[in-house]
Design a protein around this motif. Structure first.
Motif, mmCIF file in Angstrom:
data_model
loop_
_atom_site.group_PDB
_atom_site.id
_atom_site.type_symbol
_atom_site.label_atom_id
_atom_site.label_comp_id
_atom_site.label_asym_id
_atom_site.label_seq_id
_atom_site.Cartn_x
_atom_site.Cartn_y
_atom_site.Cartn_z
ATOM 1 N N VAL A 29 45.120 37.179 37.152
ATOM 2 C CA VAL A 29 46.209 38.017 36.657
ATOM 3 C C VAL A 29 45.800 38.802 35.409
ATOM 4 O O VAL A 29 46.042 40.013 35.345
ATOM 5 N N THR B 210 43.374 41.589 36.567
ATOM 6 C CA THR B 210 44.081 42.584 37.379
ATOM 7 C C THR B 210 45.000 43.430 36.507
ATOM 8 O O THR B 210 45.046 44.655 36.647
ATOM 9 N N THR B 211 45.699 42.784 35.586
ATOM 10 C CA THR B 211 46.587 43.506 34.675
ATOM 11 C C THR B 211 45.793 44.493 33.821
ATOM 12 O O THR B 211 46.223 45.629 33.604
ATOM 13 N N VAL C 277 47.976 46.262 43.520
ATOM 14 C CA VAL C 277 47.335 44.959 43.277
ATOM 15 C C VAL C 277 46.615 44.490 44.539
ATOM 16 O O VAL C 277 45.472 44.022 44.475
#
Length: 108
Positions: free
Chosen positions: A62, A65-66, A48
């Protein structure tokens, strides 16, 4: 760290990282191989950090990124004896994190 479904319906895990035989520094010097999810978690956090360094616009994003972690994960085969708790996706999610592929995807 567990397989199966969460109480909110999501699969566990999203992705996996190596958690067995991970060599790390130990107190009073030296190195030793250690096992457990606590060895895998820092690897995912490090990926990350690499994603966010490659594309600062993703910092704090998030869901984005996920998605990169899931989309770039390397598929992992599950042995038939491991095929419990809802099938392979419940054991390894999208697959093994791939730092190189994730950084390339973050760069666009």
């Amino acid at each position: 760290s567990s397989g199966g479904r969460t109480v909110v319906g999501g699969g566990v895990p999203d992705v996996v990282a190596r958690g067995g035989g991970v060599v790390r520094a130990i107190p009073r010097g030296g190195c030793a191989p250690l096992d457990g999810t606590w060895m895998a978690t820092p690897q995912v956090a490090g990926v990350v950090a690499l994603i966010w360094a490659a594309n600062p616009e993703l910092i704090g994003d998030v869901p984005g990124t996920t998605a990169i972690l899931r989309d770039t994960a390397a598929a992992r085969a599950v042995e038939p004896a491991e095929d419990e708790c809802g099938g392979p996706a419940a054991l390894v999610g999208a697959g093994m994190v791939d730092a190189h592929a994730a950084v390339l995807a973050a760069r666009g």
